[in-house]
Enzyme design. Sequence first.
Site, PDB file in Angstrom:
ATOM      1  N   ARG A  25       0.845  -1.189   0.000  1.00  0.00           N
ATOM      2  CA  ARG A  25       0.000   0.000   0.000  1.00  0.00           C
ATOM      3  C   ARG A  25       0.882   1.241   0.000  1.00  0.00           C
ATOM      4  O   ARG A  25       1.905   1.298   0.693  1.00  0.00           O
ATOM      5  CB  ARG A  25      -0.900   0.047   1.246  1.00  0.00           C
ATOM      6  N   GLU A  81      -2.000   8.237  -6.593  1.00  0.00           N
ATOM      7  CA  GLU A  81      -1.814   7.640  -7.912  1.00  0.00           C
ATOM      8  C   GLU A  81      -2.823   8.206  -8.898  1.00  0.00           C
ATOM      9  O   GLU A  81      -3.945   8.546  -8.503  1.00  0.00           O
ATOM     10  CB  GLU A  81      -1.950   6.112  -7.810  1.00  0.00           C
ATOM     11  N   HIS A  87       1.583   0.219  -9.930  1.00  0.00           N
ATOM     12  CA  HIS A  87       0.585  -0.522  -9.153  1.00  0.00           C
ATOM     13  C   HIS A  87       0.126  -1.771  -9.921  1.00  0.00           C
ATOM     14  O   HIS A  87      -1.044  -1.919 -10.275  1.00  0.00           O
ATOM     15  CB  HIS A  87      -0.619   0.369  -8.832  1.00  0.00           C
TER      16      HIS A  87
END
Length: 532
Positions: A239, A268, A286
């Site tokens: 995370r 993001e 990611h």
Amino acid sequence: MPTRKKYTVVVCDHIHEAGLKMLQDDKNINFVMAADVDKKELVQKIIPTADVAITRSSTDVDAAFIAAATNMKAIVRAGVGVDNVDIEGCSKEGIIVMNVPTANTIAAVELTMTHMLSCMRMFPYSHDHLKNQRVWKREKWYGHEMKGKKLGVIGFGNIGSRVAKRAASFEMDIIAYDPYIHPSKVTDCDMTYTKNFEDILACDMITIHTPKNQETLNMIDEKEIAKMKDGVVLINCARGGLYNEKALYNGLKSKKIRFAGIDVFSKEPATDHPLLELDNICVSPHLGANTFESQYNIGTQAAANAIEAAKGISFAHAMNLPIDESKIPSFVKPFLEMGQKIGFLESQMNKSQIIAIKVSGQGEIANFVESLSTFVAVGAMSQNSGDTINYVNAEFVAKEKGIKIESEALGDSSVYKNLITIKLTTAEGTTTISSTIFDDGVQRIVAIDGFDIEVALKGDMILFKNSDVPGVIGSIGSTLAKHNVNIADFSLARNDNAEALAVILVDNTVNDETIEELASLDACLSVNYARL
């Protein structure tokens, strides 16, 4: 013969075609593919018809979405994270929120290994040097072997444990830190379990695999990096924000951190992030769930869950428990919410492997003590379990972790109309808190570990136990003032053993340095900090 009702399942974002086929092939499902529909049109025209919706990160389940979902039973978030879903708003409207928490486990594990290897051998840079720059310069790319290096694993759950096992096959020495598991889970794998976080900071490489919560946010900061060995390698595929990104940048810039492998960022997309300026970092956008296999798993599991939810068969991995207030007395729901908060509070006060949870009820709330125990268990276990714990699977998860859950209905309280008492037992000790709700609707703690004390159940809270001697309150106040911590409320209680307990509500976040200074006061017996 009557026609069986067809249920409408709306797919709001793209999922694997195998999941779509499952929906199409079910004769009882009216399948609506709306992934390419304008989001405004989706909410206004399609969502009102849906019994169940499948979403991903591109669709916000916000107030407008929920208001339009007048016919909706459930929402399936195809993935782990539910940051874009207003769970509380869904609960108020009786919409069950479900996720697919284990579908991308192997993908996340293997991406972590990819980053570990890439950092040790600087693979992305040597690849670019030859392929894009067409330079053959072997002497520039001397890396390091993983064999014999110490790997610190923070969080030994579903993903962290699998990373550790794969790293062990590279003949790395594994040290795991996870205060919420039994040490045997680590030691049975011929790895080292530690309760001392300093042991992790002394490792050659550190990888983190925890939920993102108040305890783990900025878990690695300037202070922790300063204690690490020179040339440490850091990995984060869990995370964004578990590593403080400014501290990470400074550590990489100074070469204190030799290399870092990062897949997740606090905000993001991170296309302009300062970390991208550095030449000793491997990054990916990611990609933890980005394998064909995990997308297949996510798509098919999301479709299966949506079909079962639409038919009312089951609600796998439910994140909430919508309460039909017409079927329970109106006073019960606030007690359920309070029980969950108390469980969460006690898990912060007593950070260790949970052994048992006992919930007692006095007054009319005693008739609902079994439901209450479920809420308490979710709160207590959420610190470690994060997105994977919910009201449906709490009992199963507790059994899997060896946690005993008890509930008991007692007689009426002589003082309070309704009273709940929650006893949390861990490997380090026991914490007991009693609480109630008065006619003003405010949730209040009325006893902590034998101390009769009244304090509102909210905000940032310091619990300071001390020898009952003069000058303690002044010392606490001056210490907090020194660190610019403003006191919002100060409640004090004493017992017959010459001890006192202060519960201090504060207006701002308290850092570790402040807690350590409070703990160093001569009269201090214990100090805990919790955030609600």
